[in-house]
Scaffold this motif. Structure first.
Motif, mmCIF file in Angstrom:
data_model
loop_
_atom_site.group_PDB
_atom_site.id
_atom_site.type_symbol
_atom_site.label_atom_id
_atom_site.label_comp_id
_atom_site.label_asym_id
_atom_site.label_seq_id
_atom_site.Cartn_x
_atom_site.Cartn_y
_atom_site.Cartn_z
ATOM 1 N N PHE A 33 -15.482 0.449 -2.926
ATOM 2 C CA PHE A 33 -15.623 -0.160 -3.885
ATOM 3 C C PHE A 33 -14.688 -1.568 -3.841
ATOM 4 C CE2 PHE A 33 -16.935 3.900 -5.475
ATOM 5 C CZ PHE A 33 -18.096 3.592 -6.114
ATOM 6 N N ALA A 34 -14.277 -1.803 -2.896
ATOM 7 C CA ALA A 34 -13.303 -3.239 -2.695
ATOM 8 C C ALA A 34 -14.501 -4.311 -2.610
ATOM 9 C CB ALA A 34 -12.548 -3.257 -1.334
ATOM 10 N N GLY A 35 -13.990 -5.256 -3.693
ATOM 11 C CA GLY A 35 -14.832 -6.652 -3.868
ATOM 12 C C GLY A 35 -15.907 -6.301 -4.641
ATOM 13 N N ARG A 36 -16.313 -5.058 -5.141
ATOM 14 C CA ARG A 36 -17.298 -4.825 -6.162
ATOM 15 C C ARG A 36 -17.018 -4.613 -7.393
ATOM 16 N NH1 ARG A 36 -20.564 0.141 -4.095
ATOM 17 N NH2 ARG A 36 -22.180 -0.841 -5.531
ATOM 18 N N VAL A 37 -15.817 -3.908 -7.511
ATOM 19 C CA VAL A 37 -15.212 -3.833 -9.025
ATOM 20 C C VAL A 37 -13.772 -3.988 -8.658
ATOM 21 C CG1 VAL A 37 -16.956 -2.373 -9.961
ATOM 22 C CG2 VAL A 37 -14.833 -1.284 -8.776
ATOM 23 N N LYS A 38 -12.961 -4.231 -9.827
ATOM 24 C CA LYS A 38 -11.420 -3.911 -9.730
ATOM 25 C C LYS A 38 -11.110 -2.548 -9.698
ATOM 26 C CE LYS A 38 -10.815 -8.535 -12.094
ATOM 27 N NZ LYS A 38 -10.407 -9.346 -13.318
ATOM 28 N N ALA A 39 -11.048 -1.927 -8.680
ATOM 29 C CA ALA A 39 -10.618 -0.642 -8.629
ATOM 30 C C ALA A 39 -9.066 -0.287 -9.004
ATOM 31 C CB ALA A 39 -11.008 0.079 -7.129
ATOM 32 N N SER A 40 -8.833 0.633 -9.722
ATOM 33 C CA SER A 40 -7.436 0.948 -9.812
ATOM 34 C C SER A 40 -7.468 2.822 -9.788
ATOM 35 C CB SER A 40 -7.196 0.724 -11.151
ATOM 36 O OG SER A 40 -5.344 1.200 -11.222
ATOM 37 N N PHE A 41 -6.094 2.963 -9.498
ATOM 38 C CA PHE A 41 -6.208 4.843 -9.266
ATOM 39 C C PHE A 41 -4.957 5.394 -9.948
ATOM 40 C CE2 PHE A 41 -7.904 2.665 -5.633
ATOM 41 C CZ PHE A 41 -9.206 3.691 -5.393
ATOM 42 N N GLY A 42 -5.243 6.458 -10.921
ATOM 43 C CA GLY A 42 -4.150 7.182 -11.528
ATOM 44 C C GLY A 42 -3.957 8.392 -10.551
ATOM 45 N N TRP A 43 -2.893 8.463 -10.041
ATOM 46 C CA TRP A 43 -2.560 9.571 -9.107
ATOM 47 C C TRP A 43 -1.892 10.683 -9.826
ATOM 48 C CZ3 TRP A 43 0.578 8.731 -3.829
ATOM 49 C CH2 TRP A 43 0.609 9.831 -2.974
ATOM 50 N N GLY A 44 -2.215 11.796 -9.723
ATOM 51 C CA GLY A 44 -1.565 13.001 -10.638
ATOM 52 C C GLY A 44 -0.982 13.860 -9.792
ATOM 53 N N THR A 45 -1.830 15.125 -9.879
ATOM 54 C CA THR A 45 -0.966 16.260 -9.438
ATOM 55 C C THR A 45 -0.452 16.358 -7.883
ATOM 56 O OG1 THR A 45 -2.477 17.730 -10.923
ATOM 57 C CG2 THR A 45 -1.100 18.819 -9.233
ATOM 58 N N MET A 46 -1.348 15.727 -6.986
ATOM 59 C CA MET A 46 -0.945 15.535 -5.734
ATOM 60 C C MET A 46 0.094 14.649 -5.434
ATOM 61 S SD MET A 46 -2.600 18.274 -4.834
ATOM 62 C CE MET A 46 -2.274 18.230 -2.953
ATOM 63 N N LEU A 47 0.338 13.701 -6.458
ATOM 64 C CA LEU A 47 1.676 12.828 -6.334
ATOM 65 C C LEU A 47 2.879 13.891 -6.654
ATOM 66 C CD1 LEU A 47 3.386 10.396 -6.171
ATOM 67 C CD2 LEU A 47 2.716 9.814 -8.410
ATOM 68 N N THR A 48 2.725 14.392 -7.838
ATOM 69 C CA THR A 48 4.115 15.053 -8.430
ATOM 70 C C THR A 48 4.297 16.397 -8.315
ATOM 71 O OG1 THR A 48 2.959 15.352 -10.500
ATOM 72 C CG2 THR A 48 3.938 13.058 -10.041
ATOM 73 N N ASN A 49 3.053 17.125 -7.484
ATOM 74 C CA ASN A 49 3.274 18.699 -7.469
ATOM 75 C C ASN A 49 2.625 18.988 -5.995
ATOM 76 O OD1 ASN A 49 3.949 21.347 -7.881
ATOM 77 N ND2 ASN A 49 2.713 21.405 -9.681
ATOM 78 N N ASP A 63 -6.437 10.540 1.118
ATOM 79 C CA ASP A 63 -7.662 10.267 1.784
ATOM 80 C C ASP A 63 -8.727 9.766 0.795
ATOM 81 O OD1 ASP A 63 -6.576 10.494 4.242
ATOM 82 O OD2 ASP A 63 -7.303 12.972 4.232
ATOM 83 N N LYS A 64 -8.764 10.345 -0.480
ATOM 84 C CA LYS A 64 -9.611 9.973 -1.556
ATOM 85 C C LYS A 64 -9.661 8.667 -2.011
ATOM 86 C CE LYS A 64 -12.762 11.854 -2.707
ATOM 87 N NZ LYS A 64 -14.500 11.632 -2.215
ATOM 88 N N ILE A 65 -8.392 8.412 -2.248
ATOM 89 C CA ILE A 65 -7.901 6.838 -2.538
ATOM 90 C C ILE A 65 -8.507 6.063 -1.710
ATOM 91 C CG2 ILE A 65 -5.861 5.485 -3.061
ATOM 92 C CD1 ILE A 65 -4.692 8.010 -4.445
ATOM 93 N N SER A 66 -8.225 6.171 -0.474
ATOM 94 C CA SER A 66 -8.436 5.311 0.803
ATOM 95 C C SER A 66 -10.092 5.076 0.753
ATOM 96 C CB SER A 66 -7.960 5.528 1.926
ATOM 97 O OG SER A 66 -6.420 5.782 2.017
ATOM 98 N N GLU A 67 -10.476 6.198 0.804
ATOM 99 C CA GLU A 67 -12.296 6.142 0.897
ATOM 100 C C GLU A 67 -12.839 5.761 -0.292
ATOM 101 O OE1 GLU A 67 -15.537 9.429 0.053
ATOM 102 O OE2 GLU A 67 -13.767 10.015 1.110
ATOM 103 N N LEU A 68 -12.209 5.670 -1.657
ATOM 104 C CA LEU A 68 -13.034 4.937 -2.836
ATOM 105 C C LEU A 68 -12.350 3.582 -2.783
ATOM 106 C CD1 LEU A 68 -12.248 7.680 -5.542
ATOM 107 C CD2 LEU A 68 -14.540 7.111 -4.718
ATOM 108 N N HIS A 69 -11.430 3.107 -2.533
ATOM 109 C CA HIS A 69 -10.981 1.724 -2.477
ATOM 110 C C HIS A 69 -11.733 1.070 -1.105
ATOM 111 C CE1 HIS A 69 -8.437 -1.759 -1.246
ATOM 112 N NE2 HIS A 69 -8.269 -1.628 -2.507
ATOM 113 N N ARG A 70 -12.078 1.495 0.018
ATOM 114 C CA ARG A 70 -13.107 0.925 0.733
ATOM 115 C C ARG A 70 -14.263 0.597 0.207
ATOM 116 N NH1 ARG A 70 -10.550 4.246 4.514
ATOM 117 N NH2 ARG A 70 -12.411 5.925 4.379
#
Length: 430
Positions: A350-366, A341-348
């Protein structure tokens, strides 16, 4: 594909050691290690395990003998020929020889130094002391060992079918997240989940799920061993450890104020202008950007790792604009406490304003919270930090005061030197 539930049920740790390689670590640790090997070879540093989640009493869950056995196994590891060849010859970030020959010769013969382990008030006190470029390589393995051993302690009473159902549920949960992320146009996301993973096998499974489900939206993993085995990009640059230690070594308040920028000057010299990502929040993002030298504005981007991520990204955009840079050409890497949800929110946002990228940690692997009855498998906040350098305490202020660390008098001094005012406290998720 590995049957994880069966491997857990038939567990033999010599077949599945928690840490199975010296490069079963995050890429940024090796990049920083090379820089420290060159620039600060005589610095003595102490690292210490810090469990921020006091309700999880690790010394009452994990057998000390088994813990020592796993830590001793990590000390027995050496770089293999194949791993050395990959580090020496692979292309990282468009550069063919990222690691110098003198560093590789040392690394190929390196053995991790000894550790000190005690029990106190239901927790383990685990420390590592020695040359900075040696003891720093304990951080990720130590965290991986403690995180996985806690998971094993919870799962050891589960039956064969219970384990099958548990991992089926976890796989379904993760695949649903991947499906949600797949719908985001222009997404760029990497695995940053080594340090607090459920297990190596689970991280490897998660990476494969991301590869298949996200295709070119998935840009790589921070884990060097998985990157090598799965032929992925190894992702990472630098971390708070560098300014924390440089600052502890400062002889005066004036030197202290310049220490975070000296880190980046050394980094730029080390990497010939590559890997130019700023991590500005060690002593407060606002003050860092306000006092930053103009040459830093030309760097590729920043990584946002504490505080409110949108607020920090907006501050970076204003900073670039004030210095004549186009934020649309800059990279902002979000990496703190992310989930779908946070990834989706931040992507919306900042899209077109910066080149956004995401390092997905604990909630991916644990992300195993709520999948078992009784004892929880939910992730918790465990860190391993540099706590002193040449006998002086280190300090971290962060954009989130709940993440501050160091002696109270030194924290007060650093706040004065770096001009840190009121900060908004946020709950620490992981």
């Amino acid at each position: 594909m590995v049957d994880i539930a069966t491997r857990v049920w038939n567990h033999k740790w010599k077949i599945d050691p928690i840490v199975r390689s010296l490069i079963d670590t995050d890429f940024y640790k090796l990049l920083m290690c090379q820089s420290i090997f060159r620039n600060k070879p005589d610095t003595n540093v102490t690292f210490s395990l810090i469990n921020r989640t006091k309700t999880i009493r690790l010394a009452e869950l994990i057998d000390e003998g088994e813990l020592r056995e796993q830590l001793d196994h990590v000390r027995s590891l050496r770089l293999t020929r194949g791993e050395s060849t990959w580090l020496r010859g692979n292309m990282f970030y468009g550069k063919r020889q990222m690691f110098r020959s003198d560093f590789m010769q040392w690394f190929e013969n390196m053995r991790l130094p000894d550790y000190h382990l005690e029990k106190r008030d239901g927790q383990y006190e685990l420390t590592f002391e020695g040359a900075w470029h040696e003891v720093m390589l304990w951080e990720i393995p130590a965290l991986a060992v403690l995180m996985e051993m806690r998971g094993r302690a919870v799962l050891e009473q589960q039956g064969r079918f219970e384990l099958q159902v548990l991992y089926a549920r976890a796989m379904t949960r993760l695949w649903e997240k991947v499906t949600q992320l797949r719908a985001i146009d222009g997404l760029r996301i990497a695995d940053f989940g080594t340090r607090r993973r459920h297990s190596f096998l689970w991280q490897d499974w998660a990476v494969q799920a991301m590869q298949e489900g996200l295709e070119d939206k998935f840009i790589g993993t921070s884990n060097c061993l998985i990157a090598m085995r799965r032929e992925l990009e190894a992702i990472g640059t630098n971390a708070h450890e560098l300014p924390m230690v440089y600052s502890a070594l400062a002889e005066s308040d004036a030197d202290l104020a310049q220490a975070p920028y000296q880190v980046l000057a050394d980094w730029q010299d080390e990497h010939d202008g590559n890997l130019r990502i700023i991590l500005p929040d060690t002593y407060g993002t606002a003050g860092f950007l306000q006092r930053a030298p103009d040459w830093l504005a030309a760097w590729t981007g920043i990584r946002v790792d504490s505080g409110d991520p949108a607020t920090c990204a907006e501050a970076a955009i204003r900073w670039w604009q004030d210095r004549g840079e186009d934020p649309r050409e800059k990279l902002v890497i979000f990496s703190d406490g992310l989930d779908v949800d946070k990834i989706s929110e931040l992507h919306r946002q900042f899209a077109g304003r910066v080149k956004a990228s995401f390092g997905w940690g604990t909630m991916l692997t644990n992300d195993f919270g709520g999948l078992t009855d009784g004892s929880s498998l939910a992730p918790f906040s465990l860190v391993c930090k540099a706590v002193s350098a040449n006998g002086r305490p280190t300090v971290k202020l962060s954009d989130n005061p709940n993440k501050a660390m160091g002696p109270a008098d030194e924290i007060a001094r650093y706040k004065r030197v770096f001009g840190v005012g009121e900060q908004a406290a946020q709950a620490i998720k992981v």
